[in-house]
Scaffold this active site. Structure first.
Site, short mmCIF file in Angstrom:
data_model
loop_
_atom_site.label_atom_id
_atom_site.label_comp_id
_atom_site.label_asym_id
_atom_site.label_seq_id
_atom_site.Cartn_x
_atom_site.Cartn_y
_atom_site.Cartn_z
CG ASN A 229 48.41 37.26 33.96
OD1 ASN A 229 48.99 36.19 34.05
ND2 ASN A 229 47.08 37.34 33.79
CE LYS A 308 51.68 47.03 13.93
NZ LYS A 308 52.93 47.17 13.21
CG ASP A 325 35.05 36.73 39.84
OD1 ASP A 325 35.23 35.50 40.05
OD2 ASP A 325 35.66 37.61 40.47
CG PHE A 342 45.70 30.17 43.88
CD1 PHE A 342 44.95 29.08 43.48
CD2 PHE A 342 46.99 29.97 44.36
CE1 PHE A 342 45.48 27.79 43.56
CE2 PHE A 342 47.53 28.69 44.43
CZ PHE A 342 46.77 27.61 44.03
CE LYS A 356 41.42 39.18 45.60
NZ LYS A 356 42.74 39.16 45.00
N1 CTP Z 1 39.39 34.74 39.30
C1 CTP Z 1 38.36 34.32 38.49
N2 CTP Z 1 37.86 35.14 37.53
C2 CTP Z 1 38.34 36.38 37.38
C3 CTP Z 1 39.41 36.84 38.21
C4 CTP Z 1 39.90 35.98 39.17
O1 CTP Z 1 37.91 33.19 38.64
N3 CTP Z 1 37.86 37.16 36.46
C5 CTP Z 1 39.89 33.83 40.34
C6 CTP Z 1 41.35 33.50 40.25
O2 CTP Z 1 41.55 32.32 39.49
C7 CTP Z 1 41.73 33.30 41.70
C8 CTP Z 1 40.79 34.23 42.44
O3 CTP Z 1 39.72 34.49 41.56
O4 CTP Z 1 41.49 32.01 42.16
C9 CTP Z 1 41.39 35.53 42.89
O5 CTP Z 1 42.07 36.13 41.84
P1 CTP Z 1 42.82 37.51 42.01
O6 CTP Z 1 43.38 37.94 40.69
O7 CTP Z 1 43.75 37.43 43.19
O8 CTP Z 1 41.65 38.45 42.46
P2 CTP Z 1 40.57 39.27 41.69
O9 CTP Z 1 39.25 38.65 41.94
O10 CTP Z 1 40.97 39.43 40.27
O11 CTP Z 1 40.64 40.64 42.49
P3 CTP Z 1 41.72 41.83 42.43
O12 CTP Z 1 42.39 41.73 41.10
O13 CTP Z 1 40.89 43.03 42.58
O14 CTP Z 1 42.65 41.58 43.58
#
Ligand code: CTP
Length: 415
Positions: A229, A308, A325, A342, A356
């Site tokens: 990303n 590949k 997560d 975040f 969240k």
């Molecule tokens: N985060 C994490 N582990 C993941 C995804 C996210 O620890 N696999 C943490 C990020 O570092 C951030 C928070 O969770 O602090 C929210 O991340 P975000 O990408 O906004 O949310 P997601 O949990 O991924 O939810 P969605 O993509 O469905 O909005």
């Protein structure tokens, strides 16, 4: 005549400057105004560079009566800025950008006239304009005749600066260039450099252990391709730097980024979300604060192809599986730390962030709108709302470095 030969050790132990060799790695605007102490600013520039600083010199017209821009240009390796209306310089880095670039504006020497400008918030020349436009700390090192220093109006101006949290460094007392003795000499260069360390340091998180995740993760598809990303890691790295400056021991678990490791930070590089999760769980056990600022990939390819992938068909379907997560895993620990996360959102930002916060068991969440050009991923600024279960505070657009300081201040209030 006897010639004394110094061994290297003698030389270094003689030099008070060595006290200041701690690497600060800051962007510093060195403002030079028109006083005789301007000759010392060349030495000051050198000593600031010894702390790892990148120094941009900005001179007033009067300063150029005392020392040439060429001296500073040769020492700093950067063209001196001296004109608000210089279209060529403005096309390179405009004055607002320059004001944002700075971690500190240090004006040394600062004349009585410049101090008056600053007290009144004037923007008649480049240096005073930068001081108005910056959100970085400002420090002035007054240098003037002792009568001018003691004059009531100078003292009133200085107390206004102090009220606005502008750091006044010195002056020192002693023999002056005008032949008189008293207060008004610019502080010696080593003392100035020492004071600057103090400007960046505080003890808000003294002795606390902080683990921070930052940057993107990279999920391999085959030997040449991966999913990732736009995260640059800037926010997480700024948080690591601000936490160290607040006296914390910081472990930064970072995905691939080009950023330099902030001073005194223990950095662990990872590529994938699975690796990040494992390193976090290894290090989080006895930490006080966990900040998850990484943009962790939510999914990874179910299989990494060893060869590949060839373009044999018109369409290609990838199967992805969920990544761990990380915040949820930290939250589930028996001894869970204070957790900050975040929420990178494009719509219903506050509601999504609140969800969240609760779902992931966080104590604080920073919600940002990543749909904007000047905020969020891969830019230097951010406009966020900080939320906990009890409160919500919308912050104005500011540099990620300043925002990091504010977030650390908020975390410190709760710890
Ligand atoms: N985060 C994490 N582990 C993941 C995804 C996210 O620890 N696999 C943490 C990020 O570092 C951030 C928070 O969770 O602090 C929210 O991340 P975000 O990408 O906004 O949310 P997601 O949990 O991924 O939810 P969605 O993509 O469905 O909005």
């Amino acid at each position: 005549m006897r010639v004394k030969f110094f061994k290297d050790k003698d030389l270094t132990s003689d030099f008070r400057y060595n006290r200041a060799m701690k690497k600060l790695n800051k962007h510093i605007i060195l403002g030079v105004t028109g006083g005789i102490a301007a000759y010392k600013s060349a030495e000051l520039l050198r000593r600031l560079q010894d702390t790892g600083a990148t120094v941009q010199v900005v001179m007033t017209e009067a300063a150029k009566e005392f020392i040439t821009p060429l001296t500073f240009q040769a020492l700093s390796g950067r063209a001196v800025r001296d004109d608000l209306f210089d279209s060529a310089a403005e096309a390179g880095m405009g004055h607002i950008e320059l004001a944002r670039w700075a971690d500190l504006i240090l004006v040394a020497p600062a004349t009585a006239d410049f101090i008056a400008d600053l007290a009144q918030g004037r923007a008649g020349h480049l240096l005073s304009t930068l001081c108005l436009a910056t959100d970085a700390p400002i420090a002035v090192a007054p240098a003037m005749n002792h009568q001018m220093w003691h004059n009531t109006v100078t003292q009133q101006n200085l107390s206004q600066l102090a009220d606005r949290n502008i750091h006044v460094l010195g002056p020192a007392a002693g023999h002056q260039a005008c032949g008189e003795t008293g207060y008004g000499r610019m502080l010696d260069v080593p003392d100035l450099v020492d004071s600057i360390e103090g400007i960046f340091a505080n003890d808000l998180l003294a002795g606390k252990r902080v683990v921070i995740t930052a940057g993107p993760t990279r999920e391999a598809l085959d030997p040449v391709r991966y999913l990732t990303n736009y995260s640059s890691g800037k926010m997480g790295f700024a948080l690591a730097e601000a936490a160290v400056e607040a006296g914390a021991f910081v472990t930064l678990i970072a995905g691939p980024t080009v950023l330099d490791t902030p001073n005194k930070v223990e950095r662990i590089n990872i590529e994938t979300a699975v690796e990040m999760n494992a390193r976090v769980l290894e290090h989080v056990e006895d930490c006080d604060i966990f900040i998850g600022s990484a943009a962790v990939a939510d999914y990874r390819p179910s299989e990494i192809q060893t060869k590949k992938i060839k373009k044999t068909n018109d369409t290609l379907t990838l199967e992805l599986i969920r990544n761990p997560d990380i915040i949820k895993n930290v939250s589930a620990l028996k001894n869970k730390p204070f957790i900050v996360g975040f929420a990178a959102e494009t719509n219903d930002i506050i509601a999504a962030a609140k969800n969240k916060l609760v779902n992931k068991g966080m104590d604080l969440i920073i919600a940002n709108d990543i749909g904007r050009k000047d905020s969020g991923f891969d830019v230097d600024s951010n406009e966020v709302t900080i939320l906990s279960e009890e409160y919500q505070e919308a912050m104005p657009l500011m540099s990620k470095k300043l925002l990091a300081k504010k977030i650390i201040e908020m975390i410190a209030k709760e710890n």
